[in-house]
Design a protein around this motif. Structure first.
Motif, PDB file in Angstrom:
ATOM      1  N   ILE A 123      -1.108   3.507   7.906  1.00  0.00           N
ATOM      2  CA  ILE A 123      -1.566   4.442   6.826  1.00  0.00           C
ATOM      3  C   ILE A 123      -0.927   6.177   7.608  1.00  0.00           C
ATOM      4  CG2 ILE A 123      -3.597   5.055   7.994  1.00  0.00           C
ATOM      5  CD1 ILE A 123      -1.675   5.659   4.651  1.00  0.00           C
ATOM      6  N   ASN A 124      -0.842   6.336   9.013  1.00  0.00           N
ATOM      7  CA  ASN A 124      -0.287   6.609   9.899  1.00  0.00           C
ATOM      8  C   ASN A 124       1.501   7.383   9.793  1.00  0.00           C
ATOM      9  OD1 ASN A 124      -2.968   7.422  10.784  1.00  0.00           O
ATOM     10  ND2 ASN A 124      -2.842   6.689  13.030  1.00  0.00           N
ATOM     11  N   GLN A 125       1.614   5.847   9.949  1.00  0.00           N
ATOM     12  CA  GLN A 125       3.343   5.694   9.819  1.00  0.00           C
ATOM     13  C   GLN A 125       3.322   6.688   8.458  1.00  0.00           C
ATOM     14  OE1 GLN A 125       3.768   1.746  10.419  1.00  0.00           O
ATOM     15  NE2 GLN A 125       3.822   1.541  12.228  1.00  0.00           N
ATOM     16  N   LYS A 126       2.955   6.436   7.439  1.00  0.00           N
ATOM     17  CA  LYS A 126       2.915   6.745   5.906  1.00  0.00           C
ATOM     18  C   LYS A 126       2.959   8.649   6.299  1.00  0.00           C
ATOM     19  CE  LYS A 126       2.532   2.779   3.454  1.00  0.00           C
ATOM     20  NZ  LYS A 126       1.322   2.062   2.402  1.00  0.00           N
ATOM     21  N   ILE A 127       1.865   9.292   7.400  1.00  0.00           N
ATOM     22  CA  ILE A 127       1.322   9.979   7.105  1.00  0.00           C
ATOM     23  C   ILE A 127       2.621  10.648   7.655  1.00  0.00           C
ATOM     24  CG2 ILE A 127      -0.777  12.584   8.060  1.00  0.00           C
ATOM     25  CD1 ILE A 127      -1.764   9.566   6.367  1.00  0.00           C
ATOM     26  N   GLU A 128       2.870  10.838   9.169  1.00  0.00           N
ATOM     27  CA  GLU A 128       3.007  11.158  10.233  1.00  0.00           C
ATOM     28  C   GLU A 128       4.948  12.065   9.808  1.00  0.00           C
ATOM     29  OE1 GLU A 128       3.963  10.324  14.349  1.00  0.00           O
ATOM     30  OE2 GLU A 128       5.234   8.790  13.250  1.00  0.00           O
ATOM     31  N   PRO A 129       5.670  11.603   8.956  1.00  0.00           N
ATOM     32  CA  PRO A 129       7.206  12.155   8.438  1.00  0.00           C
ATOM     33  C   PRO A 129       6.861  13.413   7.904  1.00  0.00           C
ATOM     34  CG  PRO A 129       7.059   9.781   8.375  1.00  0.00           C
ATOM     35  CD  PRO A 129       5.717  10.470   8.233  1.00  0.00           C
ATOM     36  N   THR A 130       6.219  14.289   7.118  1.00  0.00           N
ATOM     37  CA  THR A 130       5.514  14.618   6.254  1.00  0.00           C
ATOM     38  C   THR A 130       4.679  15.773   7.457  1.00  0.00           C
ATOM     39  OG1 THR A 130       5.880  13.855   3.913  1.00  0.00           O
ATOM     40  CG2 THR A 130       5.202  16.547   4.386  1.00  0.00           C
ATOM     41  N   VAL A 131       3.625  15.199   7.952  1.00  0.00           N
ATOM     42  CA  VAL A 131       3.394  15.924   8.932  1.00  0.00           C
ATOM     43  C   VAL A 131       4.445  16.314   9.901  1.00  0.00           C
ATOM     44  CG1 VAL A 131       1.538  16.055  11.189  1.00  0.00           C
ATOM     45  CG2 VAL A 131       1.134  14.529   8.299  1.00  0.00           C
ATOM     46  N   GLU A 175      -0.434  13.791   0.109  1.00  0.00           N
ATOM     47  CA  GLU A 175      -2.161  14.016  -0.871  1.00  0.00           C
ATOM     48  C   GLU A 175      -2.645  12.821  -0.959  1.00  0.00           C
ATOM     49  OE1 GLU A 175      -3.624  17.988  -2.781  1.00  0.00           O
ATOM     50  OE2 GLU A 175      -2.153  16.894  -4.273  1.00  0.00           O
ATOM     51  N   ALA A 176      -1.765  11.551  -1.289  1.00  0.00           N
ATOM     52  CA  ALA A 176      -2.325  10.514  -2.075  1.00  0.00           C
ATOM     53  C   ALA A 176      -2.708   9.131  -0.281  1.00  0.00           C
ATOM     54  CB  ALA A 176      -1.083   9.509  -2.066  1.00  0.00           C
ATOM     55  N   HIS A 177      -1.853   9.764   0.287  1.00  0.00           N
ATOM     56  CA  HIS A 177      -2.306   8.959   2.048  1.00  0.00           C
ATOM     57  C   HIS A 177      -3.388   9.684   2.320  1.00  0.00           C
ATOM     58  CE1 HIS A 177       1.774   6.641   1.557  1.00  0.00           C
ATOM     59  NE2 HIS A 177       2.632   7.739   1.735  1.00  0.00           N
ATOM     60  N   LEU A 178      -3.628  10.666   2.860  1.00  0.00           N
ATOM     61  CA  LEU A 178      -3.961  11.278   3.471  1.00  0.00           C
ATOM     62  C   LEU A 178      -5.654  10.929   2.205  1.00  0.00           C
ATOM     63  CD1 LEU A 178      -3.350  15.175   3.675  1.00  0.00           C
ATOM     64  CD2 LEU A 178      -3.816  13.365   5.583  1.00  0.00           C
ATOM     65  N   ASP A 179      -5.638  10.564   1.542  1.00  0.00           N
ATOM     66  CA  ASP A 179      -6.677  10.189   1.059  1.00  0.00           C
ATOM     67  C   ASP A 179      -7.177   8.523   0.935  1.00  0.00           C
ATOM     68  OD1 ASP A 179      -7.592  12.487  -0.919  1.00  0.00           O
ATOM     69  OD2 ASP A 179      -6.718  12.398  -2.901  1.00  0.00           O
ATOM     70  N   THR A 180      -6.030   7.824   1.060  1.00  0.00           N
ATOM     71  CA  THR A 180      -6.358   6.430   1.696  1.00  0.00           C
ATOM     72  C   THR A 180      -6.594   6.766   2.988  1.00  0.00           C
ATOM     73  OG1 THR A 180      -4.480   5.982   0.856  1.00  0.00           O
ATOM     74  CG2 THR A 180      -4.853   4.948   2.351  1.00  0.00           C
ATOM     75  N   LEU A 181      -6.528   7.849   3.932  1.00  0.00           N
ATOM     76  CA  LEU A 181      -7.399   7.660   5.536  1.00  0.00           C
ATOM     77  C   LEU A 181      -8.333   8.259   5.309  1.00  0.00           C
ATOM     78  CD1 LEU A 181      -6.903   8.366   8.556  1.00  0.00           C
ATOM     79  CD2 LEU A 181      -5.656  10.080   7.942  1.00  0.00           C
ATOM     80  N   LEU A 182      -8.742   8.732   4.271  1.00  0.00           N
ATOM     81  CA  LEU A 182      -9.865   9.294   4.005  1.00  0.00           C
ATOM     82  C   LEU A 182     -10.931   8.268   3.728  1.00  0.00           C
ATOM     83  CD1 LEU A 182     -12.348  12.179   3.852  1.00  0.00           C
ATOM     84  CD2 LEU A 182     -11.495  11.692   1.351  1.00  0.00           C
ATOM     85  N   GLY A 183     -10.638   6.910   2.749  1.00  0.00           N
ATOM     86  CA  GLY A 183     -11.460   6.077   2.485  1.00  0.00           C
ATOM     87  C   GLY A 183     -11.320   4.845   3.953  1.00  0.00           C
ATOM     88  N   LEU A 184     -10.231   4.939   4.258  1.00  0.00           N
ATOM     89  CA  LEU A 184     -10.550   4.456   5.424  1.00  0.00           C
ATOM     90  C   LEU A 184     -11.276   4.362   7.124  1.00  0.00           C
ATOM     91  CD1 LEU A 184      -8.738   1.832   7.908  1.00  0.00           C
ATOM     92  CD2 LEU A 184      -7.209   3.351   8.320  1.00  0.00           C
TER      93      LEU A 184
END
Length: 437
Positions: A123-131, A175-184
């Motif tokens: 999930i970090n790999q999906k979040i990182e580019p936009t961050v 936002e969707a990936h951050l929601d996934t991170l929250l769930g994890l």
């Protein structure tokens, strides 16, 4: 005299009074949601009517809200990671209030989370580019707040143009990936609270280790020493840590069967369980027929109420008389644990917690009448048989569960049985998504 605030006040209409301060309990995530929704509302308005809402004017509040929302979400993720660290006995200090550098915030979370548990990597790999895009343009939250920097340099000179449609797509995906991170994070907090992990190995890695171990019957062979050397190298473990991991596996309801062992049920034997279920079938004499028929609406007029009361009253007397010769507090606790565990599937460790809780609620000197009432309350549970069977399947006592189904002639009745045997019934919704690759 203190000046009275006339702007940030409670007033009518009451449904438009927002709860803040001690009148609420907002977290970083809750704060972030407000900024996020504000950004999305503005984006949609601009895309719908860029004449009324000019792109050149609205880009600043949109991007400021977006960026601040992401900062808050990452700080919330760090807060939850710190909770995990506390559970695991690790110190993960970070100055949440003193840092607004989103690149630094992200780097801390990414580094610490992935060293803590490898399931963060995907999930970090999906979040990182936009961050990182945000960090490149507005590292500290000043770019979209003011036209110039503290050094009097004009902002966004190297960017030039920002497209609202691209902005919407990228932000919504983030936002969707951050929601996934929250769930994890939420999932891992619950998982680590079960206390089935060691330094270097999470609970899910213990499952992988169990798969790598030979059958317990082969452990006495010299070859097992070679296997342990290979496993220590593969998982980066010392001899002591490997021994600790193996001890957890040997005494774990879900893991032990993977090496050919079985952990016994708590407080109750197979013979005593059959006795209890015999009482249950006597009390619920038409249970199988009702299960096969499915949910139905029964008119109260069709029920012989007095006959039912007389029958169940006589049964209670007979059942309690017979059960008094063998039932004890720990056995009743064992029965209740099997029944109630079926309401809280997810981790077999909770079965042990449930049993301890039931034991604590049944003191040795409990009034006999209360004891019988507790026992009969369990007998009266219409889902008593199915709950106990589901618990047995979850705890990997499959043969016992199938033996009980055959003994009481329920073969083919439970529509969920096949899914219980394959464990599809117990699959955690987030497990496959967060498994170690």
């Amino acid at each position: 005299m203190k000046r009275q605030n006339q702007t940030f006040v409670c007033a009518k209409p009451s449904h438009l009074n927002a709860c803040v301060g001690e009148n609420g309990n907002p977290t970083y995530v809750q704060y972030a949601i407000g900024f996020s929704q504000a950004a999305n509302l503005l984006i949609d308005q601009v895309i719908e009517d860029d004449i009324k809402y000019p792109v050149d004017d609205f880009i600043y509040p949109v991007c400021f809200n977006m960026r601040h929302s992401v900062e808050l979400r990452l700080k919330g993720a760090i807060t939850e990671l710190q909770i995990l660290g506390t559970i695991a006995g690790k110190n993960l200090d970070f100055d949440l209030s003193g840092s607004h550098d989103i690149g630094r915030i992200w780097n801390f979370f990414k580094t610490k989370s992935e060293s803590f548990d490898s399931r963060y990597q995907a999930i970090n790999q999906k979040i990182e580019p936009t961050v990182l895009d945000i960090a490149d343009v507005d590292a500290t939250g000043q770019t979209f707040r003011y036209p110039v920097s503290t050094e009097s340099q004009k902002h966004l000179v190297e960017v030039g143009n920002i497209n609202f449609v691209v902005l919407k797509e990228r932000f919504n995906s983030l936002e969707a990936h951050l929601d996934t991170l929250l769930g994890l994070n939420d999932f891992l907090i619950i998982e680590y609270e079960q206390d089935s992990f060691i330094p270097r190995l999470s609970r899910v890695q213990l499952f992988q280790l169990a798969l790598d171990l030979p059958d317990y019957s082969d452990w006495h062979e010299e070859k097992f020493n070679e296997t342990k050397i290979e496993l220590k190298k593969k998982y980066g473990l010392s001899s002591n840590l490997l021994s600790n991991a193996i001890n957890i596996i040997k005494n774990h309801y879900e893991l032990a069967p993977m090496i050919g062992l079985r952990v016994e049920l708590l407080g109750i034997s197979k013979e005593e369980l059959i006795k209890f279920l015999t009482y249950w079938h006597q009390y619920h004499e038409d249970a199988k027929e009702k299960t096969l028929a499915g949910p139905t609406v029964t008119s109260s007029a069709s029920i012989d109420l007095f006959g039912y009361i007389e029958r169940t009253s006589n049964q209670r007397v007979e059942i309690c008389k017979d059960a008094s010769s063998w039932i004890t507090g720990d056995k009743l606790a064992g029965l209740k644990a099997l029944f109630y565990f079926a309401r809280d599937f997810g981790f077999s460790e909770r079965y042990i917690v449930q049993y301890d809780r039931e034991c604590a609620s049944l003191p040795i000197h409990q009034n006999l009448k209360d004891f019988e009432q507790t026992f009969m309350d369990l007998i009266r549970k219409t889902n008593g048989f199915s709950n106990i069977l589901k618990s047995l399947f979850f705890l990997k006592h499959n043969e016992l569960a199938k033996e009980l189904i055959e003994h009481f002639d329920w073969i083919g009745v439970f529509h969920w049985q096949e899914r219980a045997e394959t464990r599809e019934l117990f699959r955690l919704p987030s497990y496959s998504q967060y498994r170690t690759e």
